[in-house]
Design an enzyme around this catalytic site. Structure first.
Site, PDB file in Angstrom:
ATOM      1  N   GLN A   1      13.554  11.797  -1.748  1.00  0.00           N
ATOM      2  CA  GLN A   1      14.723  12.029  -0.743  1.00  0.00           C
ATOM      3  C   GLN A   1      14.761  13.589  -0.758  1.00  0.00           C
ATOM      4  O   GLN A   1      15.727  14.352  -0.223  1.00  0.00           O
ATOM      5  CB  GLN A   1      15.907  12.602  -1.397  1.00  0.00           C
ATOM      6  CG  GLN A   1      16.165   9.953  -1.497  1.00  0.00           C
ATOM      7  CD  GLN A   1      16.650   9.854   0.004  1.00  0.00           C
ATOM      8  OE1 GLN A   1      17.009  10.543   0.427  1.00  0.00           O
ATOM      9  NE2 GLN A   1      17.076   8.714  -0.324  1.00  0.00           N
TER      10      GLN A   1
ATOM     11  N   HIS B   1      16.558   5.948  -8.350  1.00  0.00           N
ATOM     12  CA  HIS B   1      16.328   4.779  -7.799  1.00  0.00           C
ATOM     13  C   HIS B   1      15.957   4.163  -8.624  1.00  0.00           C
ATOM     14  O   HIS B   1      14.724   4.140  -8.740  1.00  0.00           O
ATOM     15  CB  HIS B   1      16.015   5.395  -5.919  1.00  0.00           C
ATOM     16  CG  HIS B   1      15.558   4.685  -5.044  1.00  0.00           C
ATOM     17  ND1 HIS B   1      14.773   3.227  -5.096  1.00  0.00           N
ATOM     18  CD2 HIS B   1      16.491   4.105  -3.371  1.00  0.00           C
ATOM     19  CE1 HIS B   1      14.634   2.780  -4.023  1.00  0.00           C
ATOM     20  NE2 HIS B   1      15.758   3.751  -3.211  1.00  0.00           N
TER      21      HIS B   1
ATOM     22  N   CYS C   1      19.724   0.833  -3.937  1.00  0.00           N
ATOM     23  CA  CYS C   1      19.147   0.747  -4.857  1.00  0.00           C
ATOM     24  C   CYS C   1      20.058   2.133  -5.671  1.00  0.00           C
ATOM     25  O   CYS C   1      18.528   2.310  -6.570  1.00  0.00           O
ATOM     26  CB  CYS C   1      17.597   1.116  -4.257  1.00  0.00           C
ATOM     27  SG  CYS C   1      17.211  -0.325  -3.482  1.00  0.00           S
TER      28      CYS C   1
ATOM     29  N   LYS D   1      10.750   8.774   6.221  1.00  0.00           N
ATOM     30  CA  LYS D   1      12.091   9.513   6.136  1.00  0.00           C
ATOM     31  C   LYS D   1      11.717  11.123   5.965  1.00  0.00           C
ATOM     32  O   LYS D   1      12.476  11.425   5.843  1.00  0.00           O
ATOM     33  CB  LYS D   1      12.461   9.612   4.275  1.00  0.00           C
ATOM     34  CG  LYS D   1      12.582   8.161   3.724  1.00  0.00           C
ATOM     35  CD  LYS D   1      12.860   8.177   2.319  1.00  0.00           C
ATOM     36  CE  LYS D   1      13.365   6.883   1.789  1.00  0.00           C
ATOM     37  NZ  LYS D   1      14.783   6.415   1.492  1.00  0.00           N
TER      38      LYS D   1
ATOM     39  N   ASP E   1      10.190  11.426  -8.640  1.00  0.00           N
ATOM     40  CA  ASP E   1      10.261  11.088  -6.955  1.00  0.00           C
ATOM     41  C   ASP E   1      11.191  12.055  -6.369  1.00  0.00           C
ATOM     42  O   ASP E   1      12.468  11.983  -6.173  1.00  0.00           O
ATOM     43  CB  ASP E   1      11.624   9.752  -7.691  1.00  0.00           C
ATOM     44  CG  ASP E   1      11.971   9.263  -6.387  1.00  0.00           C
ATOM     45  OD1 ASP E   1      11.350   9.663  -5.170  1.00  0.00           O
ATOM     46  OD2 ASP E   1      12.084   7.551  -6.583  1.00  0.00           O
TER      47      ASP E   1
HETATM   48  C1  LIG Z   1      15.090   8.453  -4.243  1.00  0.00           C
HETATM   49  C2  LIG Z   1      13.890   7.065  -3.377  1.00  0.00           C
HETATM   50  N1  LIG Z   1      13.043   6.605  -4.460  1.00  0.00           N
HETATM   51  C3  LIG Z   1      12.368   5.886  -4.023  1.00  0.00           C
HETATM   52  C4  LIG Z   1      12.406   5.185  -2.316  1.00  0.00           C
HETATM   53  C5  LIG Z   1      11.802   4.334  -1.715  1.00  0.00           C
HETATM   54  O1  LIG Z   1      10.501   4.890  -0.839  1.00  0.00           O
HETATM   55  P1  LIG Z   1       9.880   3.854   0.022  1.00  0.00           P
HETATM   56  O2  LIG Z   1      11.510   3.500   1.073  1.00  0.00           O
HETATM   57  O3  LIG Z   1       8.926   4.511   0.805  1.00  0.00           O
HETATM   58  O4  LIG Z   1       9.221   2.975  -0.979  1.00  0.00           O
HETATM   59  C6  LIG Z   1      13.754   5.839  -1.797  1.00  0.00           C
HETATM   60  C7  LIG Z   1      14.238   4.585  -0.611  1.00  0.00           C
HETATM   61  O5  LIG Z   1      15.793   5.027  -0.326  1.00  0.00           O
HETATM   62  C8  LIG Z   1      14.674   6.717  -2.157  1.00  0.00           C
HETATM   63  O6  LIG Z   1      15.197   6.852  -1.893  1.00  0.00           O
END
Ligand SMILES: Cc1ncc(COP(=O)(O)O)c(C=O)c1O
Length: 414
Positions: free
Chosen positions: A210, A129, A372, A233, A207
């Site tokens: 998800q 992402h 993204c 989420k 990260d």
């Molecule tokens: C894999 C991943 N990392 C980071 C993010 C960003 O998260 P946040 O919305 O809490 O900034 C997302 C959000 O879609 C995501 O899917």
């Protein structure tokens, strides 16, 4: 899979906790299939936040009056809950941020600016992402470090045989990887990457945006150094996320944001900084949101992370089987046993935005776009996909409706 013996969750009962799922759109029940973007919120979380705002709310870490102490206890209690959720060795290592994005930026700036330079290499995955890609690309270019990626194969799984060549490129100092791809659901072998990162003398930044909502996370078992996730989420409010980091790394790092709360003392010529975790929490934090985050953690923990994982596995198997019936639909990503509850696809000859629009007429909410993950889109040779993603309240009937909706798309535009 070990999840076979897990008690099943009762999605129909769970659905009654979510007011939106009772709504009707154009004579159809809503089918919310966009939980990877953000989840719906159960009454239990909303009730807890309301109760906190009505009876426990004041600013934290400041007042000596009883309400302020109650608020601080609520906020610090939330930290204990969220820290325990990822099996953090100490709650001092759990920093509340605005989001997973801010958590990852914190590491990139506060660790990267002081520890990277020419000759160093930052490695992320091609699946990443943008939140765990762009900050590293930016800080690498600011510090003169190289920025490299671990490529994926045709089923969108990481090509780990590329690691040896990456190790030859310089001093690998950072390895960044998502535990689960937000676009195609690939589950990445993060323990393996963490072991490799440490062999290189690098830090491992995970990260888990998800992953944390959908499977049990244990930062100690993963062997990583930093792990980011967010509340919105996993059935909690937006505006709050979390960074877990190893205490010795956090202690050695410069602060990220500066201002109130994160200081120990300020004089005209010099400022000293507070201890962990406060050093990284400047200003008034998202107090009630942190409390809501913990309520959401309690809510999904009561359902059971193993039961959630098993439920989503069944849904993704069903979705892949049903979509395979449509020869005019291309599905991206690995088979069900190596993927979480996320399915990205394209309908031949129809733009994903049109697909999503037509599905919306029948109350079916899916996401369309690059999610993204533009480097991944480039690798797949496409600009966008339509994505359906599942959570505790998702049911197979919604997937069947998605498939019916896709037939309608095909009839209208295909
Ligand atoms: C894999 C991943 N990392 C980071 C993010 C960003 O998260 P946040 O919305 O809490 O900034 C997302 C959000 O879609 C995501 O899917």
């Amino acid at each position: 899979m070990a999840v076979a013996a897990t008690p099943k969750l009762d999605a129909q009962r769970i659905r009654s906790d979510f007011a939106y799922l009772e709504e009707i759109v154009n004579d159809h029940a809503v089918a919310y299939l966009d939980s990877a973007s953000s989840t719906q919120k159960p009454r239990q979380v909303l009730d807890r936040m309301r109760e906190f705002y009505e009876h426990e709310y004041a600013n934290v870490h400041r007042g000596v009056y009883r309400l302020a102490e109650r608020a601080t206890e609520g906020y610090e209690g939330a930290r204990r809950t969220v820290a325990a959720f990822v099996n953090a060795p100490s709650e001092r290592e759990l920093i509340f941020t605005r989001s997973a994005t801010e958590a990852l930026n914190l590491v990139a700036y506060a660790w990267g600016l002081d520890n990277l330079g020419p000759g160093d290499v930052v490695v992320v995955t091609e699946l990443e992402h943008h939140a765990n890609f762009v900050p590293w690309q930016f800080i690498a270019s600011r510090t003169g470090a190289s920025f490299r990626h671990i490529p994926i194969d045709d089923t969108a799984e990481l090509q780990l045989d590329a690691l040896d060549a990456l190790a030859q490129e310089g001093n690998v100092k950072v390895v960044g990887a998502g535990l689960v791809s937000n676009t195609i659901g690939t589950i990445n072998p993060v323990e393996r990457l963490a072991a490799w990162a440490h062999e290189q003398g690098a830090i491992m930044v995970v990260d888990a945006a998800q992953a944390a909502p959908h499977r049990a996370i244990d930062v100690q078992a993963l062997g990583c150094d930093f792990l980011a996730f967010s509340s919105h989420k996993l059935c909690g409010p937006s505006g709050v996320g979390a960074l877990w980091g190893r205490a010795e790394l956090l202690e050695a790092m410069s602060p990220f944001n500066l201002g109130g709360s994160m200081i120990r003392s300020v004089a005209l010529d010099r400022t000293t900084f507070n201890e962990l975790p406060y050093k990284f929490e400047a200003g008034t934090p998202a107090i009630a949101e942190a409390v809501g985050f913990a309520a959401a953690v309690d809510y999904i923990s009561a359902i059971g992370l193993d039961a959630i994982e098993a439920h989503e596995h069944e849904l993704v198997e069903h979705a892949l089987a049903r979509l395979a019936e449509l020869e005019w639909v291309e599905v991206y990503g690995p088979p069900a046993d190596r993927r979480a509850g996320i399915v990205s696809f394209n309908v031949e000859g129809v733009h994903p935005h049109d697909v999503a629009q037509i599905l919306d007429w029948d109350g079916i909410a899916v996401r369309a776009g690059h999610h993204c993950t533009q480097p991944l889109m480039t690798r797949l040779g496409i600009a966008a996909t339509t994505r359906a993603s599942f959570y505790v309240y998702s049911i197979p009937e919604e997937i069947d409706r998605l498939v019916e909706g896709l037939h309608k798309v095909k009839r209208a535009l295909g």
